[in-house]
Structure formats: structure tokens, C-alpha cells
Design a protein around this motif. Structure first.
Motif, PDB file in Angstrom:
ATOM      1  N   VAL A  48       0.869  -1.175   0.000  1.00 35.44           N
ATOM      2  CA  VAL A  48       0.000   0.000   0.000  1.00 35.44           C
ATOM      3  C   VAL A  48       0.906   1.225   0.000  1.00 35.44           C
ATOM      4  N   GLN A  49       0.741   2.089  -0.976  1.00 39.19           N
ATOM      5  CA  GLN A  49       1.581   3.283  -1.112  1.00 39.19           C
ATOM      6  C   GLN A  49       0.702   4.527  -0.943  1.00 39.19           C
ATOM      7  N   TYR A  50       1.146   5.469  -0.095  1.00 38.11           N
ATOM      8  CA  TYR A  50       0.277   6.596   0.227  1.00 38.11           C
ATOM      9  C   TYR A  50       1.101   7.749   0.790  1.00 38.11           C
ATOM     10  N   ARG A  51       0.471   8.898   0.915  1.00 38.39           N
ATOM     11  CA  ARG A  51       0.985  10.037   1.669  1.00 38.39           C
ATOM     12  C   ARG A  51      -0.064  10.419   2.713  1.00 38.39           C
ATOM     13  N   GLY A  52       0.395  10.949   3.842  1.00 38.82           N
ATOM     14  CA  GLY A  52      -0.570  11.388   4.851  1.00 38.82           C
ATOM     15  C   GLY A  52      -0.963  10.279   5.794  1.00 38.82           C
ATOM     16  N   GLU A  53      -2.246  10.229   6.129  1.00 39.66           N
ATOM     17  CA  GLU A  53      -2.721   9.293   7.136  1.00 39.66           C
ATOM     18  C   GLU A  53      -2.652   7.849   6.642  1.00 39.66           C
ATOM     19  N   SER A  84      10.911   8.309  -3.053  1.00 43.54           N
ATOM     20  CA  SER A  84      10.106   9.447  -3.497  1.00 43.54           C
ATOM     21  C   SER A  84       9.280  10.047  -2.364  1.00 43.54           C
ATOM     22  N   GLY A  85       9.530   9.582  -1.141  1.00 46.12           N
ATOM     23  CA  GLY A  85       8.855  10.138   0.016  1.00 46.12           C
ATOM     24  C   GLY A  85       7.491   9.555   0.306  1.00 46.12           C
ATOM     25  N   TYR A  86       7.120   8.470  -0.377  1.00 47.15           N
ATOM     26  CA  TYR A  86       5.831   7.838  -0.123  1.00 47.15           C
ATOM     27  C   TYR A  86       5.933   6.850   1.043  1.00 47.15           C
ATOM     28  N   GLU A  87       4.939   6.904   1.903  1.00 50.24           N
ATOM     29  CA  GLU A  87       4.807   5.877   2.924  1.00 50.24           C
ATOM     30  C   GLU A  87       4.384   4.577   2.237  1.00 50.24           C
ATOM     31  N   THR A  88       4.937   3.475   2.685  1.00 48.48           N
ATOM     32  CA  THR A  88       4.565   2.184   2.115  1.00 48.48           C
ATOM     33  C   THR A  88       4.447   1.166   3.238  1.00 48.48           C
ATOM     34  N   ILE A  89       3.354   0.426   3.243  1.00 45.43           N
ATOM     35  CA  ILE A  89       3.188  -0.700   4.164  1.00 45.43           C
ATOM     36  C   ILE A  89       3.073  -1.961   3.325  1.00 45.43           C
ATOM     37  N   ARG A 117      -8.352   3.328  -5.865  1.00 46.99           N
ATOM     38  CA  ARG A 117      -8.478   3.904  -4.525  1.00 46.99           C
ATOM     39  C   ARG A 117      -7.874   5.299  -4.594  1.00 46.99           C
ATOM     40  N   ASP A 118      -8.648   6.289  -4.240  1.00 43.64           N
ATOM     41  CA  ASP A 118      -8.227   7.668  -4.400  1.00 43.64           C
ATOM     42  C   ASP A 118      -6.973   7.968  -3.572  1.00 43.64           C
ATOM     43  N   GLY A 119      -5.901   8.382  -4.241  1.00 48.16           N
ATOM     44  CA  GLY A 119      -4.679   8.779  -3.550  1.00 48.16           C
ATOM     45  C   GLY A 119      -3.866   7.635  -2.986  1.00 48.16           C
ATOM     46  N   ILE A 120      -4.216   6.400  -3.322  1.00 49.28           N
ATOM     47  CA  ILE A 120      -3.533   5.236  -2.763  1.00 49.28           C
ATOM     48  C   ILE A 120      -3.108   4.310  -3.895  1.00 49.28           C
ATOM     49  N   GLY A 121      -1.858   3.867  -3.848  1.00 49.00           N
ATOM     50  CA  GLY A 121      -1.377   2.871  -4.792  1.00 49.00           C
ATOM     51  C   GLY A 121      -1.341   1.505  -4.136  1.00 49.00           C
TER      52      GLY A 121
END
Length: 343
Positions: A48-53, A84-89, A117-121
């Protein structure tokens, strides 16, 4: 002392080990032992790739899929921040029964990368190697990690370790095959989903550290003197590894069941070949520095050291791989390899 290669996978060698038959390693290490009936294992990384919460609902979704019928025998979860600064779990799951995995995977894949999913990879990276293409190594036999959790148990002390080339010598296929890479990664576009077909003999390593048993002075030594050097090497592979054959590297902090950070970490990286991984390990300044810090640590503490180390290494055939990405940036995982090939 046992061979790391189980007796039922031993064959007449046409390629020789790097050490003589009477070699005795300077300290004990152990490998996972599967039941002979297990011909393949599956290791599947769901990202799961995201920024923010943190997208808790998405994490709950994958956990629900894994808990379903024919789900894995074991899974764990880790977090990192990519180049690239993305949070990844990443949730990595293991099966010892390929038929169960195949029954589970098609609907799970559709649920994971088949919807926006909006804003989520999201991404899926899967290897399903024969056991002859895979090896493990543990500093302690009583706490398996990763794929070793689904094994029948651990070996006694093994011979093939504590020398350059031991990693290759523990892979049963190395008895007869150089495991050289063949072909180049290619990109397949399937609507919003991007699939990467890699190449023969792609290499994966997961290499972990567990300092949860360490006490004050040892913990300080590890966190102050060893971990920063390890992180420096992991960051090099993440940011500049392509030039030496490392397609992608993640240095991840394992998460506890409640989502908090544990006292475990691991590096997970995709390599063009086992030979490229070996060259980095044997001679690159970043790994020489890691090795030096680790040896100083272990020689200082001797047998009283409570840090636990392990790794698992796979050299996968082309038809044992699956990589798929949706709404991820172009340097995510094996997408970076395709970007390099097409540049």
C-alpha cells in the motif's frame, strides 16, 4: 555438522562449493527444513503506497483477504518510506501449498489491484519458487521468521556459511546451475494496472534483524554503531542500486499486530542476479562497512550476543514471478527496472 542442502535435494555436483569438505565455520548457523512433500513455496508481497494518514481500511481489507479460505500459513507486515517520500506498508504472506495459493489468488488479486483507490497505490509482487531455488539462514534456531515459519522446523548446525559464496552454496540448484540471468524486464499495460514480466533467475533477498532480546549495553551498541551503517547501505541500494544490478530495495520496520513499530527490521530487494547481489556483498564499500560493523559488534559480545539475524534468498525462474502495480509511482518495486530498460 549438516549440509544446508537437504539429503533429498542433493545431486552429483558439476559446480563446486567455495570451501573444502572439511571446512568448519567459526560460529553456528541454521537453515529452515521443509517436509520433502513441499516442492514449492509462495512468498507474496502486498503493498500500500500513500501520503498522509495511514489507510487503515485498506490494511483491514488485505488482512481480511488473507484470513479467508486457502489463505497463507503465515504473514507479517512492515513499513518504510521510499525514495520518493511515499509511505509504504507491505504485508508479506507465505504458503507451502501452491494449489491453495492458486485457489486464493485470483479473487484476492482482483480485490487488491482491480479497483481504484483515491490517492492510494497498491501492488503485488509474488514469487513461487521450487525449494531447489531457495535458501535460508538463521543465527538462532528457535525463532523462525519469514518463509521459515511455514517450514517443518530448523536444521542442526550447517557447514555452508561464514564465507563469501555460502549463500550460493546453500541453494540446491547451485550444485548444477550457474543461475545466470536471461532476458530483460518488460512492461505490460492492462488498463490501470501495470505488470512487469522480469526475466529468468531474478533474485530476491529478505534479510532481517531482531534486537528485541538485547539489553541496555548491547542494544545501545547495535542502535548506535551497527544500525546507522546498515541504514546507509540500504539507502544506497534504494537510491542508487540500479547501477550495480539492484532493481529495488526496501529497508522496512516490522509492525506489531497493533500496528506499532516492533524491534525488528529487514531489507528486501530485487536483484538482476544472484551474482550481482554477491558482488555487492563481497566488495562494495557500503556492504564492506556493514560487514565490518557487524563483525566488530559480534566479536565484542561473543556468544552472549542476543541480536538475532536471518535471511531468505530466492533465485526465481521467469514463470515463477508475478509483479503488478496500480496507481504507484514509476520507481516502485520492479517498475524501476522497466523504467531503466526503456530509458
Amino acid at each position: 555438522m549438516e549440509s544446508a542442502i537437504p539429503a533429498y535435494l542433493e545431486t552429483m555436483r558439476t559446480r563446486h562449493k567455495r570451501v573444502p569438505d572439511d571446512y568448519e565455520p567459526p560460529y553456528p548457523s541454521f537453515v529452515a527444513r521443509y517436509k520433502p512433500a513441499v516442492s514449492r513455496v509462495v512468498m507474496a508481497y502486498f503493498g500500500v503506497q500513500y501520503r498522509g494518514e495511514t489507510p487503515l481500511a485498506v490494511l483491514t481489507e488485505i488482512a481480511g483477504l488473507l484470513a479467508g479460505e486457502d489463505g497463507p500459513s503465515h504473514w507479517d507486515r512492515a513499513h518504510y518510506v521510499d525514495q520518493s517520500g511515499y509511505e509504504t506498508i507491505v504485508t508479506v504472506a507465505y504458503w507451502g501449498d501452491v494449489a491453495r495459493f492458486d485457489a486464493w489468488f485470483a479473487p484476492a488479486r482482483e480485490a487488491w489491484t482491480g479497483k481504484a483507490r483515491d490517492g492510494i497505490g497498491t501492488f503485488i509482487e509474488v514469487l513461487r519458487p521450487t525449494v531447489a531455488r531457495h535458501e535460508t539462514l538463521f543465527s538462532s534456531p528457535d525463532r523462525p521468521e519469514g518463509v521459515a515459519v511455514i517450514a517443518e522446523g530448523m536444521s542442526g548446525e550447517v557447514q555452508e556459511h561464514a564465507y563469501w559464496g555460502g549463500m550460493r552454496d546453500r541453494i540446491p540448484l547451485s550444485q548444477t546451475d550457474a543461475m545466470a540471468p536471461g532476458g530483460a524486464p518488460e512492461l505490460i499495460r492492462d488498463g490501470a494496472r501495470l505488470r512487469v514480466t522480469a526475466h529468468d533467475n531474478l533474485c530476491l533477498i529478505r534479510s532481517g534483524q531482531d534486537w528485541s532480546d538485547t539489553e541496555s549495553s548491547e542494544r545501545k551498541l547495535y542502535l548506535d554503531d551497527v544500525e546507522p551503517v546498515l541504514r546507509e547501505g540500504m539507502d544506497f541500494l534504494r537510491d542508487d542500486g540500479l547501477g550495480i544490478g539492484c532493481y529495488a530495495n526496501r529497508y522496512m520496520h516490522v509492525l506489531a499486530a497493533d500496528g506499532s513499530a516492533s524491534e525488528k527490521s529487514y531489507g528486501q530487494s530485487w536483484w538482476k542476479s544472484l551474482a550481482a547481489l554477491e558482488r555487492w556483498a563481497e566488495s562494495h564499500p557500503t556492504h564492506v562497512k556493514i560487514f565490518g560493523a557487524a563483525m566488530k559488534y559480534l566479536s565484542t559480545l561473543g556468544p552472549s550476543a542476543k541480536l538475532r539475524l536471518y535471511h531468505e534468498v530466492t533465485v526465481a525462474a521467469a514463470d515463477e514471478q508475478f509483479f503488478e502495480y496500480r496507481n504507484c509511482h514509476p520507481k516502485t518495486g520492479m517498475l524501476a527496472a522497466v523504467e531503466t530498460v526503456s530509458a
